[in-house]
Design a protein around this motif. Structure first.
Motif, PDB file in Angstrom:
ATOM      1  N   ALA A 151      20.740  -1.430  -6.791  1.00 19.52           N
ATOM      2  CA  ALA A 151      20.165  -0.906  -8.030  1.00 19.52           C
ATOM      3  C   ALA A 151      19.582   0.489  -7.806  1.00 19.52           C
ATOM      4  N   SER A 152      18.927   0.691  -6.673  1.00 19.69           N
ATOM      5  CA  SER A 152      18.368   2.007  -6.366  1.00 19.69           C
ATOM      6  C   SER A 152      19.473   3.027  -6.132  1.00 19.69           C
ATOM      7  N   HIS A 153      20.531   2.613  -5.451  1.00 22.28           N
ATOM      8  CA  HIS A 153      21.670   3.511  -5.214  1.00 22.28           C
ATOM      9  C   HIS A 153      22.293   3.934  -6.536  1.00 22.28           C
ATOM     10  N   ARG A 154      22.476   2.982  -7.427  1.00 21.08           N
ATOM     11  CA  ARG A 154      23.023   3.299  -8.744  1.00 21.08           C
ATOM     12  C   ARG A 154      22.096   4.255  -9.493  1.00 21.08           C
ATOM     13  N   ALA A 155      20.803   3.995  -9.421  1.00 21.45           N
ATOM     14  CA  ALA A 155      19.830   4.810 -10.148  1.00 21.45           C
ATOM     15  C   ALA A 155      19.896   6.272  -9.713  1.00 21.45           C
ATOM     16  N   LEU A 156      19.885   6.504  -8.418  1.00 20.94           N
ATOM     17  CA  LEU A 156      19.904   7.871  -7.913  1.00 20.94           C
ATOM     18  C   LEU A 156      21.195   8.594  -8.296  1.00 20.94           C
ATOM     19  N   ARG A 157      22.300   7.872  -8.213  1.00 22.43           N
ATOM     20  CA  ARG A 157      23.593   8.483  -8.561  1.00 22.43           C
ATOM     21  C   ARG A 157      23.638   8.842 -10.039  1.00 22.43           C
ATOM     22  N   ALA A 177       0.830  -1.204   0.000  1.00 24.58           N
ATOM     23  CA  ALA A 177       0.000   0.000   0.000  1.00 24.58           C
ATOM     24  C   ALA A 177       0.863   1.251   0.000  1.00 24.58           C
ATOM     25  N   ARG A 178       1.968   1.192   0.734  1.00 27.16           N
ATOM     26  CA  ARG A 178       2.845   2.367   0.814  1.00 27.16           C
ATOM     27  C   ARG A 178       3.501   2.655  -0.531  1.00 27.16           C
ATOM     28  N   VAL A 179       4.003   1.619  -1.209  1.00 25.14           N
ATOM     29  CA  VAL A 179       4.683   1.872  -2.484  1.00 25.14           C
ATOM     30  C   VAL A 179       3.689   2.396  -3.519  1.00 25.14           C
ATOM     31  N   LYS A 180       2.467   1.902  -3.497  1.00 20.82           N
ATOM     32  CA  LYS A 180       1.467   2.382  -4.455  1.00 20.82           C
ATOM     33  C   LYS A 180       1.092   3.832  -4.191  1.00 20.82           C
ATOM     34  N   SER A 181       0.888   4.172  -2.915  1.00 21.77           N
ATOM     35  CA  SER A 181       0.513   5.544  -2.584  1.00 21.77           C
ATOM     36  C   SER A 181       1.660   6.506  -2.865  1.00 21.77           C
ATOM     37  N   THR A 182       2.890   6.081  -2.559  1.00 22.18           N
ATOM     38  CA  THR A 182       4.052   6.938  -2.801  1.00 22.18           C
ATOM     39  C   THR A 182       4.256   7.148  -4.289  1.00 22.18           C
ATOM     40  N   LEU A 233      11.157  -1.320   0.394  1.00 23.36           N
ATOM     41  CA  LEU A 233      10.524  -1.862   1.596  1.00 23.36           C
ATOM     42  C   LEU A 233       9.632  -3.060   1.281  1.00 23.36           C
ATOM     43  N   THR A 234       9.142  -3.152   0.036  1.00 31.03           N
ATOM     44  CA  THR A 234       8.326  -4.319  -0.325  1.00 31.03           C
ATOM     45  C   THR A 234       9.180  -5.584  -0.321  1.00 31.03           C
ATOM     46  N   TYR A 235      10.454  -5.449  -0.703  1.00 33.05           N
ATOM     47  CA  TYR A 235      11.354  -6.602  -0.680  1.00 33.05           C
ATOM     48  C   TYR A 235      11.717  -6.976   0.754  1.00 33.05           C
ATOM     49  N   VAL A 236      11.879  -5.959   1.587  1.00 32.80           N
ATOM     50  CA  VAL A 236      12.141  -6.221   3.005  1.00 32.80           C
ATOM     51  C   VAL A 236      10.951  -6.940   3.618  1.00 32.80           C
ATOM     52  N   ALA A 237       9.757  -6.494   3.275  1.00 32.38           N
ATOM     53  CA  ALA A 237       8.540  -7.118   3.806  1.00 32.38           C
ATOM     54  C   ALA A 237       8.425  -8.572   3.354  1.00 32.38           C
ATOM     55  N   SER A 238       8.732  -8.841   2.086  1.00 32.84           N
ATOM     56  CA  SER A 238       8.668 -10.210   1.570  1.00 32.84           C
ATOM     57  C   SER A 238       9.671 -11.114   2.280  1.00 32.84           C
ATOM     58  N   ALA A 239      10.863 -10.578   2.515  1.00 29.71           N
ATOM     59  CA  ALA A 239      11.880 -11.359   3.225  1.00 29.71           C
ATOM     60  C   ALA A 239      11.438 -11.646   4.654  1.00 29.71           C
ATOM     61  N   THR A 286      12.259  11.127  -6.013  1.00 32.79           N
ATOM     62  CA  THR A 286      12.546   9.810  -6.577  1.00 32.79           C
ATOM     63  C   THR A 286      13.086   8.871  -5.509  1.00 32.79           C
ATOM     64  N   ARG A 287      13.904   9.412  -4.609  1.00 35.94           N
ATOM     65  CA  ARG A 287      14.453   8.593  -3.521  1.00 35.94           C
ATOM     66  C   ARG A 287      13.329   8.016  -2.666  1.00 35.94           C
ATOM     67  N   LYS A 288      12.295   8.796  -2.422  1.00 32.97           N
ATOM     68  CA  LYS A 288      11.167   8.313  -1.620  1.00 32.97           C
ATOM     69  C   LYS A 288      10.444   7.171  -2.328  1.00 32.97           C
ATOM     70  N   VAL A 289      10.296   7.294  -3.647  1.00 32.14           N
ATOM     71  CA  VAL A 289       9.630   6.244  -4.416  1.00 32.14           C
ATOM     72  C   VAL A 289      10.428   4.948  -4.362  1.00 32.14           C
ATOM     73  N   LEU A 290      11.739   5.051  -4.583  1.00 33.76           N
ATOM     74  CA  LEU A 290      12.585   3.854  -4.594  1.00 33.76           C
ATOM     75  C   LEU A 290      12.721   3.252  -3.194  1.00 33.76           C
ATOM     76  N   LYS A 291      12.709   4.095  -2.180  1.00 42.93           N
ATOM     77  CA  LYS A 291      12.777   3.593  -0.804  1.00 42.93           C
ATOM     78  C   LYS A 291      11.514   2.800  -0.471  1.00 42.93           C
ATOM     79  N   ALA A 292      10.364   3.331  -0.891  1.00 43.14           N
ATOM     80  CA  ALA A 292       9.101   2.620  -0.648  1.00 43.14           C
ATOM     81  C   ALA A 292       9.088   1.291  -1.381  1.00 43.14           C
ATOM     82  N   ALA A 293       9.617   1.284  -2.608  1.00 46.55           N
ATOM     83  CA  ALA A 293       9.672   0.040  -3.379  1.00 46.55           C
ATOM     84  C   ALA A 293      10.591  -0.974  -2.710  1.00 46.55           C
TER      85      ALA A 293
END
Length: 238
Positions: free
Chosen positions: A180-186, A29-34, A211-217, A202-209
């Motif tokens: 990948a997100s670190h590379r993207a922002l740089r 829900a967070r990644v979609k709203s962000t 977190l979905t992987y953290v949640a899955s893990a 953009t950092r907020k969007v990638l951070k929210a995304a």
């Protein structure tokens, strides 16, 4: 059958599954709203996600990866097997800072692949084992429950081991996605695709995304813990 209390009555360990499900729902829900929030912020460069991806790939000396349009919402992914960078409906033709960020993130995976990034190679190697493990885990455990001998214990332990490979895949995915997100922002900053004032969005969007992987893990780890709690005492009872 041992542990009939769990199988035919209330299973207190199921709370672990519920916690994992809630964590995943909140992250999703967070990644979609962000994303939806910053999808309305048009980038100053006016580049679409596809255009940004092409520019990033070429700046990295990558010309054998094709940028393709795929249906769906946030179904973006890089496929190393056929070297395609697939951008979804909400990213491919959008000029928002959110879309450009997601496209750059997928480019990050393509660059990882080109440079032989070890965690990505490890994740790719684990995929077949993880998929097989996810498929076999519960059948092995359920079959093992019908045996009270060492055979049953072996099958259950093998099932838990198979599930562990799926958990390992989730854990290995984390550094791959963060990198990948670190590379993207740089790269977005270095290439001037996004301005300094746009990068925080953009950092907020990638951070929210991420977190979905953290949640899955976390959900996978909780499920593994549940299996250990449910069947770990079987060896003592046999």
């Amino acid at each position: 059958m041992p542990y009939s209390y769990y199988y035919w009555g209330f299973d207190p360990t199921y709370i672990l599954v519920l916690i994992g499900a809630v964590i995943c729902l909140v992250a999703s829900a967070r990644v979609k709203s962000t994303y939806n929030k910053y999808a309305s912020y048009r980038s100053m460069s006016g580049m679409t996600g596809a255009q940004a991806a092409e520019r990033i790939l070429h700046s990295a000396g990558i010309y054998d990866v094709s940028v393709q349009h795929v249906s769906g919402n946030l179904t973006d992914h890089y496929n190393p097997s056929n070297k395609t960078l697939n951008l979804s409906d909400s990213v491919y033709g959008s000029t928002s800072v959110a879309a450009v960020g997601v496209a750059a993130h997928e480019c990050g995976h393509a660059i990882q692949h080109q440079q032989g990034y070890v965690p990505l190679a490890l994740r790719s190697a684990i995929v077949p084992v993880a998929n097989l493990g996810s498929t076999l885990a519960w059948p092995l455990i359920l079959i093992g429950l019908f045996f009270t001998s060492n055979t049953g214990t072996f099958l259950i332990d093998l099932g838990i081991l198979c599930f562990s490979f799926a958990v390992l895949f989730q854990l290995v995915t984390l550094p791959v996605e963060f990198n990948a997100s670190h590379r993207a922002l740089r790269i977005l900053g270095e290439q001037g695709i996004l301005s300094d004032s746009e990068l925080p969005y953009t950092r907020k969007v990638l951070k929210a995304a991420a977190l979905t992987y953290v949640a899955s893990a976390a959900a996978s780890i909780l499920q593994l813990l549940r299996l250990v709690l449910l069947f770990g005492g079987r060896r003592r009872d046999d």
